[in-house]
Design a protein around this motif. Structure first.
Motif, mmCIF file in Angstrom:
data_model
loop_
_atom_site.group_PDB
_atom_site.id
_atom_site.type_symbol
_atom_site.label_atom_id
_atom_site.label_comp_id
_atom_site.label_asym_id
_atom_site.label_seq_id
_atom_site.Cartn_x
_atom_site.Cartn_y
_atom_site.Cartn_z
ATOM 1 N N ALA A 1 -0.296 -2.205 8.089
ATOM 2 C CA ALA A 1 -0.074 -1.474 9.426
ATOM 3 C C ALA A 1 0.607 -2.299 10.346
ATOM 4 O O ALA A 1 1.628 -1.971 11.158
ATOM 5 N N LEU A 2 0.642 -3.733 10.061
ATOM 6 C CA LEU A 2 1.547 -4.462 10.983
ATOM 7 C C LEU A 2 2.731 -4.603 10.340
ATOM 8 O O LEU A 2 3.820 -4.402 11.393
ATOM 9 N N GLY A 3 3.236 -4.441 9.337
ATOM 10 C CA GLY A 3 4.619 -4.234 8.837
ATOM 11 C C GLY A 3 5.122 -2.837 9.354
ATOM 12 O O GLY A 3 6.293 -2.775 9.684
ATOM 13 N N LEU A 4 4.347 -1.975 9.024
ATOM 14 C CA LEU A 4 4.732 -0.566 9.552
ATOM 15 C C LEU A 4 5.134 -0.399 10.934
ATOM 16 O O LEU A 4 6.289 0.091 11.417
ATOM 17 N N MET A 5 4.178 -1.093 11.729
ATOM 18 C CA MET A 5 4.545 -1.022 13.455
ATOM 19 C C MET A 5 5.502 -1.865 13.699
ATOM 20 O O MET A 5 6.305 -1.789 14.645
ATOM 21 N N ARG A 6 5.773 -2.834 12.916
ATOM 22 C CA ARG A 6 6.771 -4.031 13.324
ATOM 23 C C ARG A 6 8.210 -3.684 12.721
ATOM 24 O O ARG A 6 9.084 -3.947 13.456
ATOM 25 N N ALA A 7 8.329 -2.983 11.418
ATOM 26 C CA ALA A 7 9.688 -2.691 10.808
ATOM 27 C C ALA A 7 9.592 -1.463 9.877
ATOM 28 O O ALA A 7 10.483 -1.415 9.152
ATOM 29 N N GLY A 8 8.819 -0.435 10.320
ATOM 30 C CA GLY A 8 8.789 0.826 9.840
ATOM 31 C C GLY A 8 8.290 1.006 8.630
ATOM 32 O O GLY A 8 7.740 -0.184 8.039
ATOM 33 N N PRO A 9 8.539 1.921 7.575
ATOM 34 C CA PRO A 9 7.855 2.198 6.466
ATOM 35 C C PRO A 9 8.266 1.071 5.449
ATOM 36 O O PRO A 9 7.444 0.839 4.660
ATOM 37 N N LEU A 10 9.757 0.711 5.249
ATOM 38 C CA LEU A 10 10.208 -0.377 4.454
ATOM 39 C C LEU A 10 9.391 -1.670 4.941
ATOM 40 O O LEU A 10 8.938 -2.427 4.167
ATOM 41 N N GLY A 11 9.169 -1.952 6.195
ATOM 42 C CA GLY A 11 8.499 -3.301 6.591
ATOM 43 C C GLY A 11 6.886 -3.037 6.124
ATOM 44 O O GLY A 11 6.256 -4.160 5.609
ATOM 45 N N GLY A 12 6.342 -1.972 6.156
ATOM 46 C CA GLY A 12 4.885 -1.905 5.755
ATOM 47 C C GLY A 12 4.818 -2.204 4.175
ATOM 48 O O GLY A 12 3.902 -2.745 3.779
ATOM 49 N N LEU A 13 5.882 -1.330 3.539
ATOM 50 C CA LEU A 13 5.961 -1.488 1.939
ATOM 51 C C LEU A 13 6.270 -3.239 1.637
ATOM 52 O O LEU A 13 5.338 -3.593 0.735
ATOM 53 N N ALA A 14 7.050 -3.906 2.337
ATOM 54 C CA ALA A 14 7.145 -4.957 1.911
ATOM 55 C C ALA A 14 5.980 -5.983 2.427
ATOM 56 O O ALA A 14 5.690 -6.872 1.489
ATOM 57 N N ALA A 15 5.450 -5.598 3.413
ATOM 58 C CA ALA A 15 4.083 -6.538 3.915
ATOM 59 C C ALA A 15 3.023 -6.171 2.722
ATOM 60 O O ALA A 15 2.629 -7.317 2.185
ATOM 61 N N TRP A 16 2.919 -5.151 2.376
ATOM 62 C CA TRP A 16 2.033 -4.993 1.227
ATOM 63 C C TRP A 16 2.110 -5.552 -0.093
ATOM 64 O O TRP A 16 1.386 -6.172 -0.724
ATOM 65 N N THR A 17 3.530 -5.514 -0.442
ATOM 66 C CA THR A 17 3.941 -5.719 -1.757
ATOM 67 C C THR A 17 3.752 -7.478 -1.770
ATOM 68 O O THR A 17 3.296 -8.164 -2.750
ATOM 69 N N ALA A 18 4.330 -8.161 -0.642
ATOM 70 C CA ALA A 18 4.303 -9.601 -0.753
ATOM 71 C C ALA A 18 2.731 -10.194 -0.835
ATOM 72 O O ALA A 18 2.449 -11.289 -1.407
ATOM 73 N N PHE A 19 2.215 -9.433 0.139
ATOM 74 C CA PHE A 19 0.524 -9.813 0.263
ATOM 75 C C PHE A 19 -0.267 -9.622 -1.151
ATOM 76 O O PHE A 19 -1.214 -10.566 -1.486
ATOM 77 N N THR A 20 0.073 -8.802 -1.886
ATOM 78 C CA THR A 20 -0.589 -8.286 -3.202
ATOM 79 C C THR A 20 -0.072 -8.882 -4.214
ATOM 80 O O THR A 20 -1.038 -9.038 -5.184
ATOM 81 N N LEU A 21 1.275 -9.205 -4.455
ATOM 82 C CA LEU A 21 1.752 -9.437 -5.829
ATOM 83 C C LEU A 21 1.367 -10.830 -6.324
ATOM 84 O O LEU A 21 1.006 -10.948 -7.456
ATOM 85 N N PRO A 22 1.129 -11.884 -5.643
ATOM 86 C CA PRO A 22 0.808 -13.097 -6.168
ATOM 87 C C PRO A 22 -0.572 -12.963 -6.683
ATOM 88 O O PRO A 22 -0.758 -13.618 -8.176
ATOM 89 N N SER A 23 -1.587 -12.511 -6.318
ATOM 90 C CA SER A 23 -2.898 -12.429 -6.805
ATOM 91 C C SER A 23 -2.840 -11.577 -8.201
ATOM 92 O O SER A 23 -3.546 -11.618 -9.246
ATOM 93 N N ALA A 24 -2.183 -10.432 -8.042
ATOM 94 C CA ALA A 24 -2.122 -9.563 -9.202
ATOM 95 C C ALA A 24 -1.487 -10.139 -10.363
ATOM 96 O O ALA A 24 -1.713 -10.054 -11.462
ATOM 97 N N ILE A 25 -0.348 -10.887 -10.189
ATOM 98 C CA ILE A 25 0.319 -11.622 -11.211
ATOM 99 C C ILE A 25 -0.761 -12.564 -11.961
ATOM 100 O O ILE A 25 -0.659 -12.453 -13.274
ATOM 101 N N LEU A 26 -1.465 -13.273 -11.204
ATOM 102 C CA LEU A 26 -2.614 -14.149 -11.778
ATOM 103 C C LEU A 26 -3.412 -13.630 -12.605
ATOM 104 O O LEU A 26 -3.858 -13.996 -13.547
#
Length: 389
Positions: free
Chosen positions: A60-85
């Motif tokens: 939601a923070l990414g969406l409200m700050r930078a639109g749909p791509l911002g929301g997707l970028a925020a979710w991906t970056a926060f989720t990816l490290p633990s998912a990889i591990l």
């Protein structure tokens, strides 16, 4: 946006409540992307909706700050490290079948006992503070025991919401209005329609897929999507739903399930990345990386769709007395569901004797009384399990 959330994705240990604290420090205090009241409203919305609260707040923070791509970028970056591990842990799971590896896995299962007990304890204090809601939680336990699998859990949440409508109206809060959000009502309705269509049609296609392909990818996507769509409270509450949707059909054993859940406590980022581990080990095919992607996307998608759907209507809806009452009852039922899961499968699968019980109790005290970081409790329990073995 990706860089800002990646920093948190590799450093935010401690579960969803701690994640919300990290977000506040980074985006309210330091970057000033949102004010205190706006952030509090986002947190309230995401705790109200099904899904992973911390991931939804980040989206939601990414969406409200930078639109749909911002929301997707925020979710991906926060989720990816633990998912990889966790995917790497799944890939090396065969190394933990015997000897020291088996002792480490058993230690991770004991960690799960301590962590889930901590979650039940904390949630009971905040969500069941009176006799009415404590009683709703007990009835939810009875429903889960009487109706095995996901049916009992869904029934418990529905009954909790209905009981809340009837019994939990007295302490409804008067809430101030919130500022306009950058999502149109049309976009919100489209997102809600997509959420509903997937929830209704996926089981149909999953049944067709299973009939022709065993535990096929559509069936896998459906299981994780329903888990993400039905979990209220986020975090550890997803455990019983995933156990019902993944372990009971035979896609993963109780031992592998709890070992992965224990490992998820030792990595940063959202706990829902546990789905990536389960998707990777799902049998009989052993899906590997494609299964991990299916699990991670499917369990997150309903929560993200609901954020988009709710944002335009949240201000009006959250002030309704009936909505507040229903959620009080549903949240109390969630405590009961998690309490039932604490016994089975968590406790009965992990505690095999007095030494295991003592270790689980020590982990619980370390988390609740000493406020130890979860990753330190994971490490200590794994080492202690090796010593006991």
């Amino acid at each position: 946006m990706f860089r800002a959330f990646l920093k948190l994705g590799v450093s935010a240990f401690g579960g969803p409540i701690a994640h919300l604290g990290y977000f506040r420090d980074e985006f309210v205090t330091r970057r000033r992307w949102v004010d205190e009241a706006g952030y509090a409203d986002l947190v309230a919305l995401c705790q109200f909706l099904p899904g992973p609260a911390s991931s939804q707040v980040g989206f939601a923070l990414g969406l409200m700050r930078a639109g749909p791509l911002g929301g997707l970028a925020a979710w991906t970056a926060f989720t990816l490290p633990s998912a990889i591990l966790l995917i790497l842990f799944a890939a090396g799971a065969s190394a933990f079948d015997s000897g020291i590896g088996a002792a480490i896995v058993h230690g991770l299962k004991i960690v799960a006992v301590a962590v889930v007990a901590q979650a039940v304890f904390g949630m009971a204090r905040s969500l069941c503070p009176d006799r009415t809601r404590a009683s709703i939680a007990v009835v939810a336990v009875v429903a889960v025991v009487a109706l095995a699998g996901s049916l009992g859990q869904i029934a418990a949440i529905v009954m909790g919401g209905l009981a809340g409508l009837w019994f939990c109206r007295a302490d409804a809060a008067v809430l101030p209005p919130i500022p306009m959000v950058p999502v149109s009502r049309t976009a919100g309705l489209v997102a809600l329609a997509v959420f509903a269509v997937l929830l209704i049609l996926l089981p149909v296609f999953a049944a067709m897929d299973s009939a022709t392909n065993g535990a096929g990818p559509v069936a896998l996507f459906d299981a994780f999507y329903r888990a993400g769509a039905l979990v209220f409270g986020g975090g550890h509450v997803v455990l019983p739903l995933l156990q019902a949707f993944v372990v009971e059909p035979g896609w993963a054993s109780d031992d592998a399930f709890l070992a992965g859940y224990g490992a998820a406590q030792a990595v940063p980022g959202p706990l829902f990345t546990f789905a990536a581990y389960l998707g990777a080990i799902a049998s009989p095919q052993g899906y590997g990386l494609p299964g991990a992607v299916i699990g991670l996307v499917a369990i997150s998608l309903p929560g993200l769709l609901l954020v988009v759907a709710a944002l335009p209507f949240w201000d009006e809806f959250r002030r309704r007395v009936t909505a507040q009452a229903a959620m009080r009852g549903a949240n109390a039922a969630v405590v009961g569901i998690l309490g039932a899961a604490l016994y089975d499968p968590v406790f009965v699968s992990a505690v095999r004797g007095p030494a295991d019980f003592a270790l689980a109790l020590a982990g619980f005290v370390a988390l609740v009384v000493w406020k130890a970081p979860p990753w330190t409790v994971v490490l200590a329990c794994a080492l202690a399990s090796i010593a006991i073995a």
